[in-house]
Write a protein that holds these residues in place. Sequence first.
Motif, PDB file in Angstrom:
ATOM      1  N   UNK A 196       0.807  -1.220   0.000  1.00  0.00           N
ATOM      2  CA  UNK A 196       0.000   0.000   0.000  1.00  0.00           C
ATOM      3  C   UNK A 196       0.840   1.270   0.000  1.00  0.00           C
ATOM      4  N   UNK A 197       2.170   1.137   0.175  1.00  0.00           N
ATOM      5  CA  UNK A 197       3.019   2.322   0.079  1.00  0.00           C
ATOM      6  C   UNK A 197       2.978   2.912  -1.319  1.00  0.00           C
TER       7      UNK A 197
ATOM      8  N   UNK B 164      -6.131  -5.083  -6.587  1.00  0.00           N
ATOM      9  CA  UNK B 164      -6.869  -6.329  -6.375  1.00  0.00           C
ATOM     10  C   UNK B 164      -6.049  -7.238  -5.472  1.00  0.00           C
ATOM     11  N   UNK B 165      -6.718  -8.194  -4.870  1.00  0.00           N
ATOM     12  CA  UNK B 165      -5.987  -9.189  -4.092  1.00  0.00           C
ATOM     13  C   UNK B 165      -5.176 -10.054  -5.048  1.00  0.00           C
ATOM     14  N   UNK B 166      -4.063 -10.566  -4.573  1.00  0.00           N
ATOM     15  CA  UNK B 166      -3.254 -11.445  -5.411  1.00  0.00           C
ATOM     16  C   UNK B 166      -4.041 -12.719  -5.719  1.00  0.00           C
ATOM     17  N   UNK B 167      -3.803 -13.313  -6.874  1.00  0.00           N
ATOM     18  CA  UNK B 167      -4.569 -14.503  -7.257  1.00  0.00           C
ATOM     19  C   UNK B 167      -4.188 -15.714  -6.418  1.00  0.00           C
ATOM     20  N   UNK B 168      -4.989 -16.749  -6.555  1.00  0.00           N
ATOM     21  CA  UNK B 168      -4.716 -17.984  -5.822  1.00  0.00           C
ATOM     22  C   UNK B 168      -3.847 -18.893  -6.670  1.00  0.00           C
ATOM     23  N   UNK B 169      -2.878 -19.527  -6.031  1.00  0.00           N
ATOM     24  CA  UNK B 169      -2.079 -20.536  -6.703  1.00  0.00           C
ATOM     25  C   UNK B 169      -2.646 -21.906  -6.402  1.00  0.00           C
TER      26      UNK B 169
ATOM     27  N   UNK C 174      -1.252   1.083   7.097  1.00  0.00           N
ATOM     28  CA  UNK C 174      -2.433   0.324   7.509  1.00  0.00           C
ATOM     29  C   UNK C 174      -2.350   0.000   8.992  1.00  0.00           C
ATOM     30  N   UNK C 175      -3.437   0.217   9.731  1.00  0.00           N
ATOM     31  CA  UNK C 175      -3.428  -0.041  11.174  1.00  0.00           C
ATOM     32  C   UNK C 175      -3.142  -1.508  11.477  1.00  0.00           C
ATOM     33  N   UNK C 176      -2.414  -1.732  12.573  1.00  0.00           N
ATOM     34  CA  UNK C 176      -2.024  -3.096  12.928  1.00  0.00           C
ATOM     35  C   UNK C 176      -3.056  -3.776  13.804  1.00  0.00           C
ATOM     36  N   UNK C 177      -4.185  -3.083  14.107  1.00  0.00           N
ATOM     37  CA  UNK C 177      -5.198  -3.693  14.965  1.00  0.00           C
ATOM     38  C   UNK C 177      -6.450  -3.992  14.153  1.00  0.00           C
ATOM     39  N   UNK C 178      -7.058  -5.128  14.472  1.00  0.00           N
ATOM     40  CA  UNK C 178      -8.192  -5.577  13.668  1.00  0.00           C
ATOM     41  C   UNK C 178      -9.385  -4.641  13.799  1.00  0.00           C
ATOM     42  N   UNK C 179      -9.550  -4.019  14.965  1.00  0.00           N
ATOM     43  CA  UNK C 179     -10.722  -3.171  15.169  1.00  0.00           C
ATOM     44  C   UNK C 179     -10.682  -1.926  14.279  1.00  0.00           C
ATOM     45  N   UNK C 180      -9.489  -1.592  13.756  1.00  0.00           N
ATOM     46  CA  UNK C 180      -9.411  -0.403  12.909  1.00  0.00           C
ATOM     47  C   UNK C 180      -9.604  -0.742  11.441  1.00  0.00           C
TER      48      UNK C 180
ATOM     49  N   UNK D 116     -13.624   1.936   5.173  1.00  0.00           N
ATOM     50  CA  UNK D 116     -14.659   2.921   4.846  1.00  0.00           C
ATOM     51  C   UNK D 116     -14.004   4.210   4.343  1.00  0.00           C
ATOM     52  N   UNK D 117     -12.921   4.572   5.027  1.00  0.00           N
ATOM     53  CA  UNK D 117     -12.245   5.818   4.684  1.00  0.00           C
ATOM     54  C   UNK D 117     -11.492   5.699   3.358  1.00  0.00           C
ATOM     55  N   UNK D 118     -10.835   4.549   3.144  1.00  0.00           N
ATOM     56  CA  UNK D 118      -9.989   4.382   1.953  1.00  0.00           C
ATOM     57  C   UNK D 118     -10.413   3.136   1.187  1.00  0.00           C
ATOM     58  N   UNK D 119     -11.556   3.198   0.505  1.00  0.00           N
ATOM     59  CA  UNK D 119     -12.061   2.000  -0.168  1.00  0.00           C
ATOM     60  C   UNK D 119     -11.076   1.448  -1.205  1.00  0.00           C
ATOM     61  N   UNK D 120     -10.277   2.337  -1.795  1.00  0.00           N
ATOM     62  CA  UNK D 120      -9.362   1.848  -2.840  1.00  0.00           C
ATOM     63  C   UNK D 120      -8.271   0.940  -2.275  1.00  0.00           C
ATOM     64  N   UNK D 121      -8.034   1.046  -0.952  1.00  0.00           N
ATOM     65  CA  UNK D 121      -7.005   0.207  -0.337  1.00  0.00           C
ATOM     66  C   UNK D 121      -7.584  -1.025   0.358  1.00  0.00           C
ATOM     67  N   UNK D 122      -8.896  -1.255   0.156  1.00  0.00           N
ATOM     68  CA  UNK D 122      -9.558  -2.355   0.865  1.00  0.00           C
ATOM     69  C   UNK D 122      -8.880  -3.694   0.585  1.00  0.00           C
ATOM     70  N   UNK D 123      -8.443  -3.889  -0.660  1.00  0.00           N
ATOM     71  CA  UNK D 123      -7.841  -5.175  -1.020  1.00  0.00           C
ATOM     72  C   UNK D 123      -6.602  -5.462  -0.176  1.00  0.00           C
ATOM     73  N   UNK D 124      -5.840  -4.408   0.121  1.00  0.00           N
ATOM     74  CA  UNK D 124      -4.641  -4.598   0.945  1.00  0.00           C
ATOM     75  C   UNK D 124      -5.013  -5.090   2.343  1.00  0.00           C
ATOM     76  N   UNK D 125      -6.042  -4.449   2.934  1.00  0.00           N
ATOM     77  CA  UNK D 125      -6.451  -4.836   4.286  1.00  0.00           C
ATOM     78  C   UNK D 125      -7.030  -6.251   4.281  1.00  0.00           C
ATOM     79  N   UNK D 126      -7.882  -6.542   3.286  1.00  0.00           N
ATOM     80  CA  UNK D 126      -8.500  -7.863   3.228  1.00  0.00           C
ATOM     81  C   UNK D 126      -7.456  -8.951   3.048  1.00  0.00           C
TER      82      UNK D 126
END
Lengths: 418, 341
Positions: free
Chosen positions: A273-274, A291-296, A344-350, A356-366
Amino acid sequence: MSPHVLRRPSAPRAIGALLAAGALTLTACGGSSFDDSGSEEAGGDLSVLIGSSGEAETKAVEGAVAAWAKESGTGAKVTTASDLPQQLSQGFASGDPADVFYIAADTFAGYADNGSLEPYAQDLSNLDDFYPTLTQAFTYDDQVYCAPKDFSTLGLVINSQKWSEAGLTDADVPTTWDELADVAQTLTQGDTVGLAISPEYARVGAFMAQAGGGLLNDEQTEATADSDANVAGLNYVKGLLADGSMAFTTDIGAGWGGEAFGKGQAAMTIEGNWISGAMQADFPDVDYQVAELPAGPAGQATLQFTNCWGIAADSDNKPAARELVEKLTSQDDQLGFAKAFGVMPSIESAADPFKTEYPQDAAFVDSAAFAKNVPTLLGSKDVIDDLNSKLPTLADTDPATILETTQKDLEAVVADSQ
Amino acid sequence: MSRRGISGRQGVAGWTFLSPVVLVLGLFLVLPVFMALWVSVSDWRGRGSPFSGDVGFVGFDNYAAILSGDGRAARDFGTSMRNNVYYVALVVPLQTALALFLAMLVNKRVLRGRGFFRTAFYFPSVTSSVAITVLWLFLFSSTGAVNKVLSLVGLDGPDWFQDPRGLLHLLLGVVGVDSAPGALANHDLLGISWWEWVSGPSVAMTAFILMAIFTTSGTFMLLFIAALQNLGGEIEEAGQIDGANAWQRFRYLTLPMLRPTMFTVLTLGLIGTWQVFDQIYTGTQGNPGKTTLTPAYLSFNAAFNTQQWGQGAAIAFILFAIIVVLTVLQRWLLREKDGAR
């Protein structure tokens, strides 16, 4: 040199004088470090040493630390390091290190092993909120040493314009190795290569993980570098290189994936995400999605990287340092850091507020759900550096040969750690 | 400090005047050297004083880890030695020759604007090596000025600082040898095979070699100019009268008279090139493919980045030994052969 200036018989005495002076200095050293350990309850101001990515990060950390200092009544000062490992090492050797500092996961074991770090994280009130795989990265001898500061995962970064020009739609975002190979082929046109990544374990390793491999097993008790899965991962990469649908950044004259991507040399890259900060600063006109990386063969996987807030074992005021870290890893502060310099925050609650704030980075968090740590054993960084020095020639080398040396080196590393 | 006897009186005065220097040198030079020597045979891991009670003596373990076997530490050291050997072997002769050549040029009375050229040639030496490294990174980037110039003559320049291919390997590749002959592949020295030893400096290292020649030639030019200006014109004249041509006068008159300066320049060059660090630290950190790794940088990296302080100090002492041995050897080679010494 002209030794004639001195009288011959005096030479041994000179050495005597030197040794005397030396002994004096040493006694002085010993004395001072003794005082340090005795004065733990005395309290005192905190010094915070960070390796900053730039002014935004420095300002944000300074602000958060100042806010804590005001609230707690304990003074705290932030210093930015120009070479963090070097300055940390110097501090630990002198016996008077900074109290709170950044520590990268790959250098963590060295400091934990020589006793420089305080294993304070066990006592944190928010310990359970951190992603378990992150605290695992900072576990040494079954103790969690420090609190993860933030983290990053690798994602597939796609140039939206080139994507649609090639006639691809959202439905085509690759979820398997075959689909990735297909879209990379489709996107390879003219001077643009489909996918470009840096030839290093921190990128290529994601494919090894997708094949079910890894340099070490999850518990880091066994070297698994020469596993069939790793060979399969490297062979997949080698295949893409041979097809011409993928290139290493070193082969197309780019410093890293983001540069190749921003300049349009590649339609896709694999970065963390940098990249959003770099794209904003250097290539604001390039429209992209993540996008999330594909599955091998072994499912989805990516690599994650993290830093922690270390506290020195020689700190004069450990209770205050721990309070400071508790605040700096709180949801508010972490979301503030995310806003200021995109980590990206290191705690799950964040996670949800962040998405919500950065939808474009959702894939990184997921991606955190299936992210693997890079090896953190003492000495594994050197082995990975060694592996990195061979990956650029992957196209003409047998993956098994590359991994053979890595396996041998890692076995030595694992043996040393047990 | 008390002294007895006749010589004692003067001794006291002498030592009193010397004591500030002795103290400063002892504290900042001799003591740290002994500390490092101790660290190199200890298991100190970088926390607190190396002289504290819980630091143990491990004998030559650290040296053995670097010098024997084919573990990673040994391979890294072997690789760094290979890189530095090529660096020294190319930089020292080339920079000395260039320095002498430049000195002869600007020492000529007929040359107009000598002062300007002297300053120009000396200029790189007074610029910080970090600044020059950054300049070099730009000049030698894949789209940098050097490659632009090469492309003018139809050559496709490499991406210098990213290119780990060895020059000798490239040359061997031209004549069709592109993989290791069995004899070279199967035998090794210091953890890396002979085939790796004969790779030559990598393309990236070559850029550093050019840089070293560019920056230090000016310094040594200054030494040669000073020496040349000390040579009396009479001998040169005598040579002319005896009918020696320009080359003969240079080879048989000037060069022998420059021997002491030559010794200084070669020694300084040797020491400087074996200790190359700044450029690597700012420029490539040993990359690409560890081909710009040098013992000095490896020592730093082992100590500060991976907390292997013992090994780091051991590398430093091995480097020290190499430099001393080579300097003595060179002194012997450059000795006055007619037995004056």
